[in-house]
Design an enzyme around this catalytic site. Structure first.
Site, PDB file in Angstrom:
ATOM      1  N   THR A  15       0.852  -1.358  -0.031  1.00 23.01           N
ATOM      2  CA  THR A  15       0.051   0.055  -0.163  1.00 23.01           C
ATOM      3  C   THR A  15       0.926   1.306   0.001  1.00 23.01           C
ATOM      4  O   THR A  15       0.341   2.182   0.223  1.00 23.01           O
ATOM      5  CB  THR A  15      -0.724  -0.061   1.413  1.00 23.01           C
ATOM      6  OG1 THR A  15      -0.149   0.228   2.665  1.00 23.01           O
ATOM      7  CG2 THR A  15      -1.933  -1.094   1.336  1.00 23.01           C
ATOM      8  N   LYS A 137      20.478  -0.587  -0.352  1.00 23.11           N
ATOM      9  CA  LYS A 137      20.212  -1.287  -1.598  1.00 23.11           C
ATOM     10  C   LYS A 137      21.525  -1.925  -1.941  1.00 23.11           C
ATOM     11  O   LYS A 137      21.246  -3.288  -2.371  1.00 23.11           O
ATOM     12  CB  LYS A 137      19.601  -0.396  -2.727  1.00 23.11           C
ATOM     13  CG  LYS A 137      18.322   0.093  -2.302  1.00 23.11           C
ATOM     14  CD  LYS A 137      17.547   0.843  -3.587  1.00 23.11           C
ATOM     15  CE  LYS A 137      16.192   1.386  -3.112  1.00 23.11           C
ATOM     16  NZ  LYS A 137      15.762   2.088  -4.396  1.00 23.11           N
ATOM     17  N   ARG A 141      22.028  -6.208  -2.027  1.00 27.98           N
ATOM     18  CA  ARG A 141      22.553  -6.732  -3.251  1.00 27.98           C
ATOM     19  C   ARG A 141      23.697  -7.668  -2.991  1.00 27.98           C
ATOM     20  O   ARG A 141      23.885  -8.938  -3.551  1.00 27.98           O
ATOM     21  CB  ARG A 141      22.792  -5.945  -4.369  1.00 27.98           C
ATOM     22  CG  ARG A 141      21.775  -5.312  -5.181  1.00 27.98           C
ATOM     23  CD  ARG A 141      21.932  -4.880  -6.611  1.00 27.98           C
ATOM     24  NE  ARG A 141      21.073  -4.084  -7.284  1.00 27.98           N
ATOM     25  CZ  ARG A 141      21.177  -3.431  -8.282  1.00 27.98           C
ATOM     26  NH1 ARG A 141      22.184  -3.574  -9.329  1.00 27.98           N
ATOM     27  NH2 ARG A 141      20.178  -2.812  -8.906  1.00 27.98           N
TER      28      ARG A 141
HETATM   29  N1  LIG Z   1      12.275   6.067  -8.726  1.00 30.36           N
HETATM   30  C1  LIG Z   1      11.745   7.098  -7.750  1.00 30.36           C
HETATM   31  O1  LIG Z   1      11.612   8.307  -8.069  1.00 30.36           O
HETATM   32  C2  LIG Z   1      11.479   6.863  -6.332  1.00 30.36           C
HETATM   33  C3  LIG Z   1      10.521   7.466  -5.567  1.00 30.36           C
HETATM   34  C4  LIG Z   1      10.263   6.823  -4.363  1.00 30.36           C
HETATM   35  C5  LIG Z   1      10.765   5.689  -3.986  1.00 30.36           C
HETATM   36  N2  LIG Z   1      11.302   4.881  -4.722  1.00 30.36           N
HETATM   37  C6  LIG Z   1      11.871   3.597  -4.124  1.00 30.36           C
HETATM   38  O2  LIG Z   1      10.704   2.718  -4.344  1.00 30.36           O
HETATM   39  C7  LIG Z   1      10.782   1.621  -3.218  1.00 30.36           C
HETATM   40  C8  LIG Z   1       9.542   1.906  -2.290  1.00 30.36           C
HETATM   41  O3  LIG Z   1       9.460   3.254  -1.795  1.00 30.36           O
HETATM   42  P1  LIG Z   1       7.864   3.816  -1.394  1.00 30.36           P
HETATM   43  O4  LIG Z   1       8.251   5.232  -1.180  1.00 30.36           O
HETATM   44  O5  LIG Z   1       6.870   3.575  -2.319  1.00 30.36           O
HETATM   45  O6  LIG Z   1       7.969   3.325   0.251  1.00 30.36           O
HETATM   46  P2  LIG Z   1       6.989   3.782   1.293  1.00 30.36           P
HETATM   47  O7  LIG Z   1       5.631   4.368   0.704  1.00 30.36           O
HETATM   48  O8  LIG Z   1       7.571   4.720   2.060  1.00 30.36           O
HETATM   49  O9  LIG Z   1       6.764   2.677   2.158  1.00 30.36           O
HETATM   50  C9  LIG Z   1       6.258   1.448   1.728  1.00 30.36           C
HETATM   51  C10 LIG Z   1       5.804   0.299   2.771  1.00 30.36           C
HETATM   52  O10 LIG Z   1       7.034  -0.075   3.491  1.00 30.36           O
HETATM   53  C11 LIG Z   1       6.698  -0.256   4.776  1.00 30.36           C
HETATM   54  N3  LIG Z   1       7.356   0.401   5.432  1.00 30.36           N
HETATM   55  C12 LIG Z   1       7.951   1.675   5.492  1.00 30.36           C
HETATM   56  N4  LIG Z   1       8.812   1.933   6.425  1.00 30.36           N
HETATM   57  C13 LIG Z   1       8.399   1.177   7.272  1.00 30.36           C
HETATM   58  C14 LIG Z   1       9.364   0.773   8.420  1.00 30.36           C
HETATM   59  N5  LIG Z   1      10.296   1.645   8.991  1.00 30.36           N
HETATM   60  N6  LIG Z   1       9.409  -0.458   9.249  1.00 30.36           N
HETATM   61  C15 LIG Z   1       8.656  -1.438   8.568  1.00 30.36           C
HETATM   62  N7  LIG Z   1       7.658  -1.025   7.376  1.00 30.36           N
HETATM   63  C16 LIG Z   1       7.989  -0.131   6.906  1.00 30.36           C
HETATM   64  C17 LIG Z   1       5.255  -0.016   4.971  1.00 30.36           C
HETATM   65  O11 LIG Z   1       4.382  -1.222   4.726  1.00 30.36           O
HETATM   66  P3  LIG Z   1       3.073  -1.579   5.419  1.00 30.36           P
HETATM   67  O12 LIG Z   1       2.250  -0.201   5.427  1.00 30.36           O
HETATM   68  O13 LIG Z   1       2.291  -2.667   4.700  1.00 30.36           O
HETATM   69  O14 LIG Z   1       3.535  -2.155   6.755  1.00 30.36           O
HETATM   70  C18 LIG Z   1       4.919   1.053   3.778  1.00 30.36           C
HETATM   71  O15 LIG Z   1       3.605   1.202   3.297  1.00 30.36           O
HETATM   72  C19 LIG Z   1      12.105   2.096  -2.160  1.00 30.36           C
HETATM   73  O16 LIG Z   1      12.979   1.241  -2.770  1.00 30.36           O
HETATM   74  C20 LIG Z   1      12.430   3.480  -2.868  1.00 30.36           C
HETATM   75  O17 LIG Z   1      13.718   3.673  -2.743  1.00 30.36           O
HETATM   76  C21 LIG Z   1      12.048   5.251  -5.895  1.00 30.36           C
END
Ligand SMILES: NC(=O)c1ccc[n+]([C@@H]2O[C@H](COP(=O)([O-])OP(=O)(O)OC[C@H]3O[C@@H](n4cnc5c(N)ncnc54)[C@H](OP(=O)(O)O)[C@@H]3O)[C@@H](O)[C@H]2O)c1
Length: 318
Positions: A15, A137, A141
């Site tokens: 989510t 990350k 890896r």
């Molecule tokens: N390419 C880009 O521009 C870009 C931008 C943003 C992110 N990303 C990458 O995408 C990936 C996902 O990032 P996101 O921003 O989508 O993630 P996010 O919304 O911050 O978090 C995703 C989920 O991770 C779990 N989570 C987060 N922090 C936690 C913690 N401290 N302990 C336990 N669970 C935690 C939660 O799951 P639950 O709620 O289900 O418990 C949360 O809903 C990352 O690898 C990030 O580097 C890339």
């Protein structure tokens, strides 16, 4: 597994910002990817009023929700029961916890694991290994390379999400962005440097394509993107669609570097954004050829810049 398609899929971070798109694409895929999809989430998220609409809609389409504690090994072992494919979409603060998730995967029936990447290429060139935002990350890896024998991995490397890039964070204006309300853009350097982007819906599409093609995805860091453009071309698209001239400010790359260093020295988490913006402006998203084609995706299958700009103007972007 290398020639076998996924059957029972488990998603972590479903989510979250990008997890929503990845999970949505997996459960909407036609024909199906996998027989069954489950997500593992915290009790707080499962009961959060903000998440009820999306969770109910997914559940009505057959998705199962498993609640538990990411740091509890028994909860993870139970969740892995019968699972062959894991997609991690965990956020930056939870990246290190994937090492334990991978260790437990190796001891279970899991055969294919997508660690949370979906962003900047952390092994782009010799300088990548020293970039601070890449460290967790890179560690994941390294753990995979040195320890996993049975579980195979795929990294989906998408570059920046255009939907997020089209916003202008009030706390980090010099890092660049676009503000629809005031018709103002801040671009890094001249604004003519090319950057490879992926739209957030296309990230979901690309993960589905990877799941459909284990023969080319397994043991690979897939370099994928929606399109390549420049910050100035993005301004031009905004001007075209809003029918008015935008104000453009420039942050010289040297200035960006100075602020980046200040933010890291002050332990300010916004430092990550400055570093990533610098890497993107300096060409760290550009390839002679991406892996889109080997996943069966043609340029016309990907969203264009105009679609993301239209969403941003309509308030439907990130
Ligand atoms: N390419 C880009 O521009 C870009 C931008 C943003 C992110 N990303 C990458 O995408 C990936 C996902 O990032 P996101 O921003 O989508 O993630 P996010 O919304 O911050 O978090 C995703 C989920 O991770 C779990 N989570 C987060 N922090 C936690 C913690 N401290 N302990 C336990 N669970 C935690 C939660 O799951 P639950 O709620 O289900 O418990 C949360 O809903 C990352 O690898 C990030 O580097 C890339």
């Amino acid at each position: 597994m290398a020639s076998q398609l996924p059957s029972n899929i488990l998603i972590f971070g479903a989510t979250g910002n990008i997890g929503k798109y990845i999970t949505g694409a997996i459960i909407s895929a036609e024909p199906n990817v996998g027989r069954h999809v489950s997500i593992f989430t915290s009790p707080a998220t499962a009961s959060s009023p903000d998440k009820q609409a999306i969770l109910s809609s997914w559940k009505s389409r057959g998705l199962s929700v498993i609640t538990g504690d990411l740091s509890n090994a028994d909860d993870i072992r139970n969740a892995y029961n019968g699972i062959d494919t894991v997609i991690s979409c965990l956020g930056r603060n939870a990246l290190a916890s994937q090492i334990e998730l991978l260790k437990l995967a190796e001891e279970s029936g899991v055969q294919w694991f997508f660690p949370s990447e979906y962003g900047t290429d952390i092994e782009y060139d010799a300088s990548s290994k020293d970039e601070k935002p890449h460290q967790n990350k890179l560690r994941v890896r390294e753990y995979i390379r040195e320890n996993l024998k049975k579980v195979k991995c795929t990294y989906v490397v998408t570059g920046p999400y255009i939907d997020m890039y089209l916003t202008l964070a009030p706390v980090a204006k010099e890092a660049g962005g676009y503000d629809v309300k005031s018709k103002k853009a801040v671009v890094i350097g001249s604004g003519d440097d090319r950057v490879g982007f992926t739209t957030m819906p296309d990230v979901g599409k690309l993960v589905v394509a990877a799941l459909r093609h284990p023969e080319v995805s397994i043991d690979k860091a897939l370099k994928v993107q929606s399109f390549v453009t420049t910050p100035n071309d993005i301004v031009a698209e905004f001007e075209k669609q809003t029918g008015s001239k935008w104000t453009v400010e420039h942050t010289p790359i040297q200035k960006l570097r100075e602020i980046e260093n200040e933010k890291w020295n002050a332990n300010d988490p916004i430092a990550t954004l400055y570093t990533l913006k610098r890497i993107w402006a300096e060409g760290g998203t550009l390839y002679d050829k991406t892996d889109n084609e080997i996943l069966g995706l043609r340029p016309e299958d990907m969203e264009p810049l105009s679609a993301a700009v239209e969403r941003a103007i309509g308030g439907k972007g990130y």
